[in-house]
Design an enzyme around this catalytic site. Sequence first.
Site, PDB file in Angstrom:
ATOM      1  CE  LYS A 111       5.791  11.587   2.343  1.00  0.00           C
ATOM      2  NZ  LYS A 111       6.265  11.044   3.507  1.00  0.00           N
ATOM      3  CE  LYS A 195       3.862   4.479   3.687  1.00  0.00           C
ATOM      4  NZ  LYS A 195       5.172   4.854   4.224  1.00  0.00           N
ATOM      5  CE  LYS A 198       5.741   8.244  11.361  1.00  0.00           C
ATOM      6  NZ  LYS A 198       6.524   8.662  10.204  1.00  0.00           N
TER       7      LYS A 198
HETATM    8  N1  AQP Z   1       2.252   1.149   6.076  1.00  0.00           N
HETATM    9  C1  AQP Z   1       3.427   0.685   6.481  1.00  0.00           C
HETATM   10  N2  AQP Z   1       3.643  -0.651   6.498  1.00  0.00           N
HETATM   11  C2  AQP Z   1       4.838  -1.137   6.916  1.00  0.00           C
HETATM   12  N3  AQP Z   1       5.867  -0.362   7.330  1.00  0.00           N
HETATM   13  C3  AQP Z   1       5.678   0.967   7.338  1.00  0.00           C
HETATM   14  N4  AQP Z   1       6.462   2.000   7.696  1.00  0.00           N
HETATM   15  C4  AQP Z   1       5.796   3.150   7.503  1.00  0.00           C
HETATM   16  N5  AQP Z   1       4.568   2.906   7.043  1.00  0.00           N
HETATM   17  C5  AQP Z   1       4.458   1.560   6.923  1.00  0.00           C
HETATM   18  C6  AQP Z   1       7.810   1.854   8.199  1.00  0.00           C
HETATM   19  O1  AQP Z   1       7.886   2.582   9.432  1.00  0.00           O
HETATM   20  C7  AQP Z   1       9.160   3.188   9.549  1.00  0.00           C
HETATM   21  C8  AQP Z   1       8.952   4.652   9.778  1.00  0.00           C
HETATM   22  O2  AQP Z   1       9.450   5.405   8.784  1.00  0.00           O
HETATM   23  P1  AQP Z   1       9.431   6.957   8.724  1.00  0.00           P
HETATM   24  O3  AQP Z   1       8.746   7.571   9.850  1.00  0.00           O
HETATM   25  O4  AQP Z   1      10.833   7.408   8.537  1.00  0.00           O
HETATM   26  O5  AQP Z   1       8.662   7.337   7.424  1.00  0.00           O
HETATM   27  P2  AQP Z   1       7.815   6.631   6.374  1.00  0.00           P
HETATM   28  O6  AQP Z   1       8.413   5.411   5.872  1.00  0.00           O
HETATM   29  O7  AQP Z   1       7.563   7.666   5.343  1.00  0.00           O
HETATM   30  O8  AQP Z   1       6.529   6.305   7.229  1.00  0.00           O
HETATM   31  P3  AQP Z   1       5.142   7.001   7.142  1.00  0.00           P
HETATM   32  O9  AQP Z   1       4.332   6.540   8.315  1.00  0.00           O
HETATM   33  O10 AQP Z   1       4.535   6.820   5.806  1.00  0.00           O
HETATM   34  O11 AQP Z   1       5.513   8.522   7.397  1.00  0.00           O
HETATM   35  P4  AQP Z   1       5.168   9.789   6.555  1.00  0.00           P
HETATM   36  O12 AQP Z   1       3.698   9.770   6.379  1.00  0.00           O
HETATM   37  O13 AQP Z   1       5.646  10.918   7.386  1.00  0.00           O
HETATM   38  O14 AQP Z   1       5.921   9.714   5.263  1.00  0.00           O
HETATM   39  C9  AQP Z   1       9.943   2.834   8.266  1.00  0.00           C
HETATM   40  O15 AQP Z   1      10.731   1.695   8.495  1.00  0.00           O
HETATM   41  C10 AQP Z   1       8.835   2.533   7.304  1.00  0.00           C
HETATM   42  O16 AQP Z   1       9.237   1.716   6.244  1.00  0.00           O
END
Ligand code: AQP
Length: 329
Positions: A111, A195, A198
């Site tokens: 990040k 990956k 969001k």
């Molecule tokens: N691409 C993915 N494949 C499988 N699992 C995923 N998760 C996120 N992206 C994928 C899982 O969704 C949950 C949400 O986690 P989070 O919102 O705390 O943050 P994250 O892991 O950082 O998810 P994002 O979507 O990538 O958010 P941003 O972009 O804000 O950092 C977790 O269980 C995660 O593993």
Amino acid sequence: MENVLSGIKPTGQLTLGNYIGALKNFPKYQDTNKVFVFIADLHALTLPIEPEVLRQNTKDIVAFYLACGLDPNKSVIFLQSQVHEHSEINTILENYAYMGELNRMTQFKDKVSKMNEKKIGLGIFTYPVLMAGDIFLYDAKKVPVGEDQKQHVELARDIAIRFNHRYKQDVIVIPEPVISSNGARIMSLSDPTKKMSKSDPKGDIFLKDDLKSVRKKIMSAVTDTGCEVKYDKVNKPGISNLLTIYSALKEITIEEAENEFTGANYGTFKKAVADVVCEVLEKIQTRYNDIINSPYLDEVLEKGKKEASQIAQKTLKRIKNVVGLYEKQ
Ligand code: AQP
């Protein structure tokens, strides 16, 4: 019966990755475990976000939790910011996590590598400590997450062990990550080496996308120049990603999915993937639309806040007592 906890941060619109890696798995636990599912809205402040967007994303996640099968009579569904013990335990735990280990967190490195160095907030660095507190407050033993959050749960585990060792008693339940065997890392459709995320929406399928555009995105997903539908993450990352999506949603193994498409061309395969994704999303979207503007959403959060607060208060009291913070007995 073990306590299970998981959460999602409202940093953007939920993706198919969030659904397959996390959301889809939560309801499976609620008949046999005590389940706590929250919206990690304090975590969402670690990167700049517009207040109205944060509020809307938060409501959306609650509605999607319910639409995906979480039942507020079986699971505790709540907002992190509405249970103030999360912030309080964070202040205590910051003293038991080391700068060196936080510096090594892959998500932090990823990040901040995309940010202006002078504008990196402290919260993004200490994020895993707050996450450890989220887990500890509910004595959670199992934490179902996608692959990318595994390292954070492992750090929480280290902090718990260190804390218990320091006070020579089992104060904090030692958590463990639970990673689903299939679909723990869904990749971007436009760049299958990255990956699906969001906050980095290129190549994402959003749970709110209209089905026509979902179909279009899948039909134009990046693949290789070959023609065989085979799982090979190195040489065929695009096809492998679509196979993962297909098999996770169909609840079959990758091998079974490969067998279904022996001799099929990429076009036929992509159409089948689009069919299953649209079928799943259509059901979720119908339920989401019924819930998003109904008073039921706030009723669920009010109930969850009460239940979560009661438990969090007790755990925090236990921890404060152990570290020596004075309270009238
Ligand atoms: N691409 C993915 N494949 C499988 N699992 C995923 N998760 C996120 N992206 C994928 C899982 O969704 C949950 C949400 O986690 P989070 O919102 O705390 O943050 P994250 O892991 O950082 O998810 P994002 O979507 O990538 O958010 P941003 O972009 O804000 O950092 C977790 O269980 C995660 O593993």
